[in-house]
Scaffold this motif. Structure first.
Motif, PDB file in Angstrom:
ATOM      1  N   VAL A   1       0.836  -1.208   0.000  1.00  9.38           N
ATOM      2  CA  VAL A   1       0.000   0.000   0.000  1.00  9.38           C
ATOM      3  C   VAL A   1       0.867   1.254   0.000  1.00  9.38           C
TER       4      VAL A   1
ATOM      5  N   GLU B   1      -7.935   2.738   1.571  1.00  8.06           N
ATOM      6  CA  GLU B   1      -6.731   2.383   0.821  1.00  8.06           C
ATOM      7  C   GLU B   1      -7.085   1.634  -0.461  1.00  8.06           C
TER       8      GLU B   1
ATOM      9  N   MET C   1      -6.116   2.828  -4.184  1.00 10.03           N
ATOM     10  CA  MET C   1      -5.330   2.000  -5.101  1.00 10.03           C
ATOM     11  C   MET C   1      -6.061   1.795  -6.421  1.00 10.03           C
TER      12      MET C   1
END
Length: 536
Positions: free
Chosen positions: A321, A445, A449
């Motif tokens: 991440v 997250e 992404m």
């Protein structure tokens, strides 16, 4: 002998400077390849701008292998100090008045001299002792020109083709120039110092020099003079009643607070930037500060807990991440590398871990899989390693990573108002609560992404992504076989009709279908025989 700054300044025309850069690169036979020692020698020969680039490169373990980073740490600013006439010119141009109108005294011998600025001790007209940081004249234009010229040299010599497997020079130059521009505006450093003071104002044992904002400009920085004891002078500290163990504990705790709580940390915590004065640990020189976004701070906490809990999955997820990875990653191999890393440290107590080695190993894994870290994270890695070295000199028994783990765990327990001695049921509730609290962060997250096009699906097929090529060939052959059989069946059906035109008494379309099916069959047979021969 230190190299005069004029060798790398505006006294050379752009044409001559470009010729000089190319001559230096050719002298070291850069087009024939590179190694760590050669790279260090080239940067030293190119002058102060490139020494500064090398110093930044030495902190990027995610971009360069360990041997390059280790070699580049040997780079030191080797610049002749400016004379007093030059200092006077810069100061008087900034203030629009004589130097004596501002300062009662001004030491002509500098306290330090580097590629961007020089520092002198002085006294204001009101009697206050201060230090004055003076920027080298035309340094911005000189560095901007050198960066532009080295980009041209890279194109002319096609260096990215030669060095592509080692480093992307354009990425290094971009990061250097961004960092250098921030460092060359002393108003940034003044703001950083004031922000640091505000964040740590409740800690009685932490201090920082007061910035004289009235006298500070983009090219001249004036701040309180900090005397006291150097933090690496253990004997002198003991002689004056200080406890080295206590200093080591407090400085460690404060540094972890800067990272985990504030997301604003000193990126160069070497002993020269720390003093002990009147019972306080005083931080100085805020030219290089690291800044972490809120989500990055949360990920740092997760990384510390992952190492403490031996959670391979969580540590791997944090790295993926945090990092930027444009190329395809072999996820199975990546997770295996993280698993091996964890196995190496699982049997150790946190206090026995060497943070420098652990950080270096993680960055080596990231480098191996072409995962680069954001600027703030790479600065954090270097800062942690430097801080560990500083603390170990004070007390070899202090573990930064143990301090970090206790700090993070303490925060979690405090936030959830849970006692340390959790019952079995209570711990399950606590763990469930933690997972529940992490869901919004993980969702955030995931969305981030996806928006960046970085989401990956990790299918653990046949233990690696490499055999997927074999699966792909099998599917292709199966598809050809099905198409061939379909064509044969369709052509046979067409032969039962009287469709025209005909060829050899067979409908033309059916004839074409037969020929195509036969061709595909022959290709499939040859492919199978070749593969069998290759396996033998």
């Amino acid at each position: 002998m230190p190299k005069e700054i004029q060798n790398n300044s505006g006294s050379l025309s752009s044409k001559h400077r470009l010729a000089q850069i190319i001559a230096i690169l050719k002298k070291h036979h850069l087009t024939k390849g590179i190694d760590p020692v050669k790279l260090r020698m080239i940067l030293e020969d190119l002058g102060p701008t490139f020494v500064k680039i090398g110093q930044i490169m030495s902190s990027r373990q995610d971009m360069f292998s360990e041997r390059y980073c280790q070699e580049l740490t040997q780079l030191r600013d080797n610049v002749a100090p400016m004379n007093m006439a030059t200092i006077r010119t810069v100061v008087e141009d900034e203030y629009g008045t004589d130097l004596e109108d501002i300062f009662m005294t001004f030491d002509q011998v500098p306290l330090g001299s580097a590629s961007i600025a020089q520092v002198h001790k002085a006294t204001l007209r009101n009697g206050k002792q201060i230090v004055v940081k003076v920027q080298r004249p035309s340094i911005y234009n000189m560095m901007e020109r050198d960066i532009s010229l080295v980009r041209r040299a890279i194109q002319l010599l096609r260096l990215n083709e030669v060095l592509g497997s080692v480093v992307d020079l354009n990425i290094v130059l971009d990061e250097f120039w961004q960092t250098a521009k921030e460092e060359m505006d002393f108003l940034n450093e003044a703001q950083y110092a004031e922000h640091f003071i505000k964040l740590n104002e409740d800690l009685l044992y932490i201090g920082a020099p007061h910035i004289e904002t009235e006298y500070t400009t983009s090219k001249v920085l004036v701040m309180e003079y900090v005397d006291g004891f150097e933090i690496d002078n253990r004997d002198l500290l003991l002689k004056n009643g200080y406890d080295n163990h206590e200093i080591a504990v407090k400085i460690s705790e404060n540094y972890i607070k800067q990272i985990v709580d504030d997301g604003f940390f000193h990126a160069d915590p070497h002993p020269g930037n720390l003093r002990i004065r009147d019972g306080k640990i005083v931080w100085i020189d805020f030219g290089m500060m690291g800044i972490l976004k809120r989500e990055d701070k949360d990920l740092m906490k997760q990384a510390v807990l992952a190492i403490g809990n031996n959670d391979t999955q969580q540590l791997a997820d944090v790295i993926l991440v945090l990092g930027v990875h444009e190329d395809r990653i072999d996820y199975t191999l990546f997770y295996d590398d993280i698993e091996n890393f964890m196995q190496h440290y699982v049997s150790m107590d946190l206090k026995d871990m060497n943070l420098g080695d652990a950080v270096q190993e993680i960055f080596t894994i990231a480098h191996k899989h072409h995962i680069s870290m954001p600027k703030g994270v790479s600065m954090l890695a270097r800062g942690l390693v430097t801080m560990e070295s500083t603390v170990m000199h004070l007390d070899p028994h202090i573990s930064i990573i143990e301090v970090a783990a206790n700090h993070v765990a303490g925060h979690i327990l405090k936030d959830l108002d849970i006692k340390k001695e959790l019952s079995t049921t209570g711990k399950k509730v606590y763990d469930a609560t933690q997972y529940g609290l992490n869901i919004p962060i993980q969702l955030s997250e995931l969305i981030r992404m996806i928006m960046k096009g970085r989401i990956k699906i990790n299918l653990d097929i046949m233990d690696s992504s490499v055999p997927l090529n074999s699966v792909n060939h099998m599917v292709n052959k199966l598809t050809v076989g099905i198409v061939s059989a379909g064509l044969l069946m369709a052509s046979s059906l067409l032969c039962t009709t009287q469709m025209s035109p005909q060829f050899f008494g067979i409908p033309a379309i059916g004839f074409i279908g037969y020929m195509t099916a036969i061709g595909l069959g022959i290709w499939l047979l040859i492919t199978v025989l070749k593969e069998r021969k290759y396996r033998k």
